[in-house]
Design a protein around this motif. Sequence first.
Motif, PDB file in Angstrom:
ATOM      1  N   ASP A   1     137.662 137.443  59.076  1.00  0.00           N
ATOM      2  CA  ASP A   1     136.223 137.705  59.155  1.00  0.00           C
ATOM      3  C   ASP A   1     135.422 136.489  59.610  1.00  0.00           C
ATOM      4  O   ASP A   1     134.436 136.622  60.326  1.00  0.00           O
ATOM      5  CB  ASP A   1     135.691 138.192  57.807  1.00  0.00           C
TER       6      ASP A   1
ATOM      7  N   ARG B   1     133.192 136.546  62.880  1.00  0.00           N
ATOM      8  CA  ARG B   1     131.750 136.270  62.789  1.00  0.00           C
ATOM      9  C   ARG B   1     131.361 135.150  63.742  1.00  0.00           C
ATOM     10  O   ARG B   1     130.423 135.288  64.532  1.00  0.00           O
ATOM     11  CB  ARG B   1     131.362 135.890  61.357  1.00  0.00           C
TER      12      ARG B   1
ATOM     13  N   ILE C   1     134.423 146.377  60.331  1.00  0.00           N
ATOM     14  CA  ILE C   1     133.657 145.653  59.322  1.00  0.00           C
ATOM     15  C   ILE C   1     132.498 146.517  58.860  1.00  0.00           C
ATOM     16  O   ILE C   1     131.516 146.691  59.559  1.00  0.00           O
ATOM     17  CB  ILE C   1     133.169 144.300  59.872  1.00  0.00           C
TER      18      ILE C   1
ATOM     19  N   ASP D   1     129.043 141.943  54.578  1.00  0.00           N
ATOM     20  CA  ASP D   1     129.336 141.395  55.890  1.00  0.00           C
ATOM     21  C   ASP D   1     128.779 142.251  57.033  1.00  0.00           C
ATOM     22  O   ASP D   1     129.234 142.134  58.154  1.00  0.00           O
ATOM     23  CB  ASP D   1     130.852 141.259  56.060  1.00  0.00           C
TER      24      ASP D   1
END
Length: 189
Positions: A116, A120, A158, A163
């Motif tokens: 993640d 990101r 996601i 998130d």
Amino acid sequence: EHIPAVKIAGNHNQDQLLLAGNKYLDRPMVMEQVIDNLVQHVRMDPDFDQKAALSLAVAVLERHPRERKLLRHASALLFYLLESTKLGSNQKFTRVVKQRLLSTLLGIMSQYQEDDVLMRNGCMVLWRFDTRESGRHEDLLLQYPRVVDILLFVGERISDQDDNFIQRNAIFLLNALVCQVLNLTATIT
């Protein structure tokens, strides 16, 4: 007896950091610290040699594709470098350099889709590939299929409430690219 050094690698200033990065490129643990220090210097010093830092960040991505923690640091450095309008307007930041960076970043994002933090950071770097004046993403369009695959993956995978920032950014960028390809001005709400 002391032998005077012509150049010193360290973390005190730009020259020392860039020298350390170039000398210790094959040492991932050292490079984590160098890249971390570069992030701080790039954020604080508007006169930092951003082209040299960009070259080092891309070299790290290319040389250490299996060092996940180092890749996270390097992708954060890329974000701060591309955040600067100075680098984006630099004549030496050519389409070839941008495509090399983009190709390397997309490869890393494809390889570590379950990470993640990397996803990101990667999405935030992708967002910086627009032309400030026009809002167009010309560089991303040159690698449209790879960019779309990554953004679709992020948008679908996601969905955690904590998130969803990444997911929203991916969907927004995907929408902008599709509208640009189709020459539309629609938005997803």
